[in-house]
Design an enzyme around this catalytic site. Structure first.
Site, PDB file in Angstrom:
ATOM      1  N   TYR A 182       0.852  -1.195   0.000  1.00  0.00           N
ATOM      2  CA  TYR A 182       0.000   0.000   0.000  1.00  0.00           C
ATOM      3  C   TYR A 182       0.891   1.251   0.000  1.00  0.00           C
ATOM      4  O   TYR A 182       0.846   2.093   0.902  1.00  0.00           O
ATOM      5  CB  TYR A 182      -1.023   0.021   1.142  1.00  0.00           C
ATOM      6  CG  TYR A 182      -2.299   0.674   0.636  1.00  0.00           C
ATOM      7  CD1 TYR A 182      -3.177  -0.035  -0.163  1.00  0.00           C
ATOM      8  CD2 TYR A 182      -2.570   2.013   0.874  1.00  0.00           C
ATOM      9  CE1 TYR A 182      -4.300   0.573  -0.703  1.00  0.00           C
ATOM     10  CE2 TYR A 182      -3.690   2.623   0.337  1.00  0.00           C
ATOM     11  CZ  TYR A 182      -4.546   1.891  -0.450  1.00  0.00           C
ATOM     12  OH  TYR A 182      -5.641   2.493  -0.984  1.00  0.00           O
ATOM     13  N   GLU A 228       4.113   8.073  -0.891  1.00  0.00           N
ATOM     14  CA  GLU A 228       5.330   8.807  -1.266  1.00  0.00           C
ATOM     15  C   GLU A 228       6.476   8.553  -0.278  1.00  0.00           C
ATOM     16  O   GLU A 228       7.642   8.742  -0.641  1.00  0.00           O
ATOM     17  CB  GLU A 228       5.046  10.306  -1.383  1.00  0.00           C
ATOM     18  CG  GLU A 228       4.242  10.699  -2.619  1.00  0.00           C
ATOM     19  CD  GLU A 228       2.741  10.545  -2.450  1.00  0.00           C
ATOM     20  OE1 GLU A 228       2.297   9.967  -1.430  1.00  0.00           O
ATOM     21  OE2 GLU A 228       1.990  11.010  -3.332  1.00  0.00           O
ATOM     22  N   GLY A 229       6.161   8.161   0.962  1.00  0.00           N
ATOM     23  CA  GLY A 229       7.227   7.804   1.908  1.00  0.00           C
ATOM     24  C   GLY A 229       8.009   6.606   1.371  1.00  0.00           C
ATOM     25  O   GLY A 229       9.249   6.592   1.369  1.00  0.00           O
ATOM     26  N   HIS A 230       7.271   5.575   0.886  1.00  0.00           N
ATOM     27  CA  HIS A 230       7.949   4.414   0.284  1.00  0.00           C
ATOM     28  C   HIS A 230       8.691   4.820  -0.991  1.00  0.00           C
ATOM     29  O   HIS A 230       9.793   4.348  -1.250  1.00  0.00           O
ATOM     30  CB  HIS A 230       6.929   3.333  -0.093  1.00  0.00           C
ATOM     31  CG  HIS A 230       6.142   2.784   1.048  1.00  0.00           C
ATOM     32  ND1 HIS A 230       4.822   3.102   1.262  1.00  0.00           N
ATOM     33  CD2 HIS A 230       6.491   1.936   2.043  1.00  0.00           C
ATOM     34  CE1 HIS A 230       4.384   2.469   2.324  1.00  0.00           C
ATOM     35  NE2 HIS A 230       5.370   1.761   2.832  1.00  0.00           N
ATOM     36  N   GLN A 289       4.191  -9.099  13.410  1.00  0.00           N
ATOM     37  CA  GLN A 289       4.433  -7.810  14.067  1.00  0.00           C
ATOM     38  C   GLN A 289       3.150  -7.075  14.454  1.00  0.00           C
ATOM     39  O   GLN A 289       3.208  -5.962  14.945  1.00  0.00           O
ATOM     40  CB  GLN A 289       5.322  -6.927  13.203  1.00  0.00           C
ATOM     41  CG  GLN A 289       4.676  -6.372  11.945  1.00  0.00           C
ATOM     42  CD  GLN A 289       5.706  -5.649  11.072  1.00  0.00           C
ATOM     43  OE1 GLN A 289       6.582  -6.273  10.472  1.00  0.00           O
ATOM     44  NE2 GLN A 289       5.614  -4.332  10.998  1.00  0.00           N
ATOM     45  N   ASP A 338       9.610   5.633  11.239  1.00  0.00           N
ATOM     46  CA  ASP A 338       9.626   4.567  12.249  1.00  0.00           C
ATOM     47  C   ASP A 338      10.992   4.601  12.922  1.00  0.00           C
ATOM     48  O   ASP A 338      11.845   3.731  12.691  1.00  0.00           O
ATOM     49  CB  ASP A 338       9.350   3.219  11.582  1.00  0.00           C
ATOM     50  CG  ASP A 338       7.935   3.146  11.037  1.00  0.00           C
ATOM     51  OD1 ASP A 338       6.993   3.247  11.833  1.00  0.00           O
ATOM     52  OD2 ASP A 338       7.780   3.038   9.809  1.00  0.00           O
ATOM     53  N   SER A 355       0.205   4.332   5.628  1.00  0.00           N
ATOM     54  CA  SER A 355      -0.887   3.620   4.957  1.00  0.00           C
ATOM     55  C   SER A 355      -2.154   3.681   5.808  1.00  0.00           C
ATOM     56  O   SER A 355      -3.267   3.574   5.292  1.00  0.00           O
ATOM     57  CB  SER A 355      -0.482   2.173   4.704  1.00  0.00           C
ATOM     58  OG  SER A 355       0.743   2.152   4.002  1.00  0.00           O
TER      59      SER A 355
HETATM   60  O1  PAF Z   1       8.095  -0.592   8.193  1.00  0.00           O
HETATM   61  C1  PAF Z   1       7.473  -1.553   7.707  1.00  0.00           C
HETATM   62  O2  PAF Z   1       6.725  -1.426   6.746  1.00  0.00           O
HETATM   63  C2  PAF Z   1       7.651  -2.931   8.337  1.00  0.00           C
HETATM   64  O3  PAF Z   1       7.781  -2.837   9.708  1.00  0.00           O
HETATM   65  C3  PAF Z   1       8.801  -3.735   7.715  1.00  0.00           C
HETATM   66  C4  PAF Z   1      10.145  -3.070   7.968  1.00  0.00           C
HETATM   67  C5  PAF Z   1       8.582  -3.892   6.218  1.00  0.00           C
HETATM   68  C6  PAF Z   1       8.868  -5.128   8.333  1.00  0.00           C
HETATM   69  O4  PAF Z   1       7.686  -5.847   8.110  1.00  0.00           O
END
Ligand code: PAF
Length: 298
Positions: free
Chosen positions: A26, A29-31, A55, A144, A180
């Site tokens: 998903y 722009e951060g990604h 997680q 993060d 997201s």
């Molecule tokens: O930051 C994220 O999207 C998740 O924590 C990661 C690093 C992909 C691990 O599942």
């Protein structure tokens, strides 16, 4: 761009200096900023796309996590990604993992205290990605901040020959950090959510004007949230590597906040470098137009 589902295929598809961008899909722009950074530093850019059940401390949060593979693949291709590694749960966890990666100190505070097991899940999946894909560089967002510290620590402690790169937060035009999860905010909560970045920026201004006392810095952020009736889960001035709360801003740090706005839990931070000229605050980069997050949804 190749889309592969197994570690073996992904390794066969890579050559030269390999840069990994781990994601849960998903894309926003951060990604895209992480992918651009990756494109600039390596020959093969691998984006992993896996919503890691390990997680999520809250099953409802996992169920509500947005996904749209078609859209993610289009965006990744436009950024010049070479390989998308999109394993299913059986490839990643053929059986319930008997080995887990735990960072009791770095992963136990702040986010870790509010989301039990979260960093164990993150550290375990990131370790599997580093071991299985063997990148030379791995790129993570500063949004993060605690995750970035956890990943740096595990890479060092477990002797992964990988360079970990952190990239500045990207924000919507009104300051809300891209996530997201933003698509799940009700319209009124979307407006109230800007209190997080407003508070952080007000604190950043105070830091640049000379404030160093952590209680007073944190109080600036908390006051901004309370103006919108938002109760913070935590506001903390944190040592960037050790992830311990500071009493005073006397080293590189991040100022972090977490709060639930309506039904959505949000986190945000600003990074502060203590340079010879004084503190330099990384507030992130602002979008001029609406995020791709809102463009299409399935
Ligand atoms: O930051 C994220 O999207 C998740 O924590 C990661 C690093 C992909 C691990 O599942």
């Amino acid at each position: 761009m190749r889309v592969v589902e197994t570690f073996a295929e992904a390794r066969r598809a890579t050559e030269g200096r390999v840069v990994l961008v781990p994601t849960m899909g998903y894309l926003h722009e951060g990604h895209l900023a992480l992918l651009r950074e990756a494109r600039g530093v390596g020959e093969t850019v691998v984006m992993s796309l896996f919503v890691n059940p390990l997680q999520f401390d809250d099953p409802a949060d996992l169920d509500a996590y947005p996904s749209d593979l078609g859209r993610d693949l289009e965006l990744a291709a436009a950024e010049g990604v070479d390989v998308v590694f999109a394993p299913d749960v059986d490839e990643m966890y053929p059986r319930p993992p008997r080995t887990r990666v735990v960072l009791p100190e770095l992963g136990g505070r702040f986010e870790g205290a509010h989301r039990p097991g979260h960093f164990e899940g993150v550290a375990t999946v990131v370790t599997k990605l580093l071991a299985g894909l063997r990148p030379d560089v791995a790129v993570f967002g500063r949004k993060d901040a605690q995750q970035l510290a956890v990943v740096r620590c595990l890479a060092e402690d477990l002797s992964f020959p990988v360079e970990i790169v952190g990239v500045s937060t990207v924000r919507e035009a009104d300051g809300l950090a891209l996530s997201s999860r933003n698509v799940r905010l009700a319209p009124e909560d979307r407006r109230r959510a800007t209190a997080l970045s407003r508070g952080l920026f007000a604190a950043a201004d105070a830091i640049e004007a000379g404030l160093r006392d952590a209680d007073r810095i944190e109080a600036v952020v908390a006051a901004s949230l309370r103006e919108e009736g938002i109760e913070p889960e935590y506001v903390a001035l944190v040592d960037r590597d050790e992830v311990v709360r500071l009493e005073r801003l006397d080293r590189d740090a991040f100022l972090a906040v977490a709060a639930r706005v309506g039904s959505v839990r949000l986190i945000d931070n600003v990074h502060i470098d203590l340079t010879a000229e004084g503190p330099a605050v990384d507030r992130g980069r602002f979008l001029a137009t609406e995020s791709v997050l809102y463009r299409r949804r399935t």
